[in-house]
Design a protein around this motif. Structure first.
Motif, mmCIF file in Angstrom:
data_model
loop_
_atom_site.group_PDB
_atom_site.id
_atom_site.type_symbol
_atom_site.label_atom_id
_atom_site.label_comp_id
_atom_site.label_asym_id
_atom_site.label_seq_id
_atom_site.Cartn_x
_atom_site.Cartn_y
_atom_site.Cartn_z
ATOM 1 N N ILE A 68 0.861 -1.195 0.000
ATOM 2 C CA ILE A 68 0.000 0.000 0.000
ATOM 3 C C ILE A 68 0.890 1.236 0.000
ATOM 4 C CG2 ILE A 68 -1.822 1.283 1.207
ATOM 5 C CD1 ILE A 68 -2.598 -1.302 2.615
ATOM 6 N N PHE A 69 0.595 2.159 -0.910
ATOM 7 C CA PHE A 69 1.328 3.418 -0.983
ATOM 8 C C PHE A 69 0.361 4.585 -0.746
ATOM 9 C CE2 PHE A 69 3.487 0.251 -3.451
ATOM 10 C CZ PHE A 69 4.813 0.424 -3.113
ATOM 11 N N VAL A 70 0.890 5.680 -0.227
ATOM 12 C CA VAL A 70 0.070 6.852 0.091
ATOM 13 C C VAL A 70 0.637 8.038 -0.677
ATOM 14 C CG1 VAL A 70 -0.633 8.414 1.961
ATOM 15 C CG2 VAL A 70 -0.511 5.938 2.362
ATOM 16 N N ASP A 71 -0.245 8.889 -1.188
ATOM 17 C CA ASP A 71 0.267 9.978 -2.028
ATOM 18 C C ASP A 71 0.649 11.210 -1.193
ATOM 19 O OD1 ASP A 71 -2.095 11.375 -1.563
ATOM 20 O OD2 ASP A 71 -2.391 11.886 -3.667
ATOM 21 N N CYS A 72 1.221 12.196 -1.871
ATOM 22 C CA CYS A 72 1.791 13.366 -1.210
ATOM 23 C C CYS A 72 0.752 14.157 -0.421
ATOM 24 C CB CYS A 72 2.476 14.260 -2.239
ATOM 25 S SG CYS A 72 1.452 14.591 -3.696
ATOM 26 N N ASP A 73 -0.490 14.150 -0.882
ATOM 27 C CA ASP A 73 -1.556 14.890 -0.197
ATOM 28 C C ASP A 73 -2.238 14.046 0.877
ATOM 29 O OD1 ASP A 73 -1.213 17.099 -1.813
ATOM 30 O OD2 ASP A 73 -2.647 16.393 -3.310
ATOM 31 N N THR A 74 -1.866 12.796 0.962
ATOM 32 C CA THR A 74 -2.451 11.869 1.956
ATOM 33 C C THR A 74 -3.956 11.719 1.754
ATOM 34 O OG1 THR A 74 -0.901 13.023 3.433
ATOM 35 C CG2 THR A 74 -2.068 11.187 4.365
ATOM 36 N N ASP A 75 -4.410 11.928 0.517
ATOM 37 C CA ASP A 75 -5.841 11.726 0.260
ATOM 38 C C ASP A 75 -6.094 10.687 -0.834
ATOM 39 O OD1 ASP A 75 -5.088 13.126 -1.954
ATOM 40 O OD2 ASP A 75 -6.612 14.685 -1.779
ATOM 41 N N ALA A 76 -5.065 9.899 -1.132
ATOM 42 C CA ALA A 76 -5.222 8.819 -2.106
ATOM 43 C C ALA A 76 -4.257 7.696 -1.746
ATOM 44 C CB ALA A 76 -4.931 9.318 -3.525
ATOM 45 N N VAL A 77 -4.684 6.466 -1.986
ATOM 46 C CA VAL A 77 -3.819 5.316 -1.751
ATOM 47 C C VAL A 77 -3.738 4.470 -3.019
ATOM 48 C CG1 VAL A 77 -4.327 5.241 0.731
ATOM 49 C CG2 VAL A 77 -5.655 3.825 -0.841
ATOM 50 N N LEU A 78 -2.619 3.788 -3.136
ATOM 51 C CA LEU A 78 -2.375 2.886 -4.267
ATOM 52 C C LEU A 78 -2.139 1.498 -3.689
ATOM 53 C CD1 LEU A 78 -1.595 2.267 -7.270
ATOM 54 C CD2 LEU A 78 0.730 2.984 -6.676
ATOM 55 N N LEU A 79 -2.985 0.549 -4.091
ATOM 56 C CA LEU A 79 -2.847 -0.830 -3.621
ATOM 57 C C LEU A 79 -2.225 -1.673 -4.720
ATOM 58 C CD1 LEU A 79 -6.509 -1.426 -2.327
ATOM 59 C CD2 LEU A 79 -4.618 -0.378 -1.078
ATOM 60 N N LYS A 80 -1.181 -2.402 -4.392
ATOM 61 C CA LYS A 80 -0.670 -3.407 -5.339
ATOM 62 C C LYS A 80 -1.289 -4.728 -4.930
ATOM 63 C CE LYS A 80 3.001 -0.857 -7.089
ATOM 64 N NZ LYS A 80 4.114 -0.978 -8.014
ATOM 65 N N VAL A 81 -2.079 -5.288 -5.847
ATOM 66 C CA VAL A 81 -2.903 -6.440 -5.476
ATOM 67 C C VAL A 81 -2.724 -7.614 -6.423
ATOM 68 C CG1 VAL A 81 -4.673 -4.856 -4.586
ATOM 69 C CG2 VAL A 81 -4.942 -5.829 -6.882
#
Lengths: 125, 125
Positions: free
Chosen positions: B71-84
């Motif tokens: 799980i990654f979090v973006d610079c604004d902390t309002d979006a996440v990226l899941l590697k699934v």
């Protein structure tokens, strides 16, 4: 023209930018109809800034534009995926290739990206 | 616990799911705090359905869950990226591997994805 569903989120659709060569997800932003149409027409990524309430021509200030190679639309027609070449190598205003430069590790966020540029030197205050 | 910015979009953050092996962007959805925390805790993707106004444990009905590897979090902390890893091979309820199965070609959308399953046979009416 292609009709997207701009109604679900107050005139906006989500827009994901992915590096066309490496597949790295670079950022997520928003587009209104004008931003989407300009992106399709010009081949450069144009978003809509919710905070500044206006079109955001990515790279207008820094020169680091995104050249759009392909555009995909999702099943709900309320999100688009752009395959882009990021000029300058960094999509994030913090100087990282991707805005997703922090990883969840247990209860903490760990920086895993490498800085391409120093944001203090690129953006004047 | 990691603090995300749930305030910007009425209690929700954006969540992008990307195939951990191929890098294909599979879908975009939303998470509230509960969905995010359950995803981190269980290692299975849990979203928040805006239309049904409740937690959406992806694959609960079809069995096609998403195993979350990173799980990654973006610079604004309002979006996440899941590697699934997408069990069953199709993230989209239309039966395609990715929800982004249509490509913008001129003024039209062209289906470029191949159907993994027939939605009529998987979801009862």
């Amino acid at each position: 023209m292609i009709e997207l569903d701009f109604d679900k989120a107050g005139g906006l659709v989500s827009a994901i930018a992915q590096d066309v060569e490496t597949g790295q997800v670079l950022m997520i932003a928003w587009m209104n109809r004008e931003a989407f149409e300009e992106t399709v027409r010009t081949g450069r990524a144009v978003y809509y800034s919710r905070s500044r309430k206006k079109l955001w021509r990515k790279g207008e200030e820094s020169g680091n534009v995104q050249q759009v190679h392909e555009i995909f639309v999702d099943c709900d027609t309320d999100a688009v995926l752009l395959k882009v070449k990021q000029i300058g190598g960094a999509a994030c205003h913090e100087g990282y290739a991707s805005c997703f430069f922090r990883k969840v590790e247990g209860d903490e966020l760990t920086v895993i990206g490498e800085r391409i540029f120093d944001p203090k030197k690129v953006y004047s205050s």
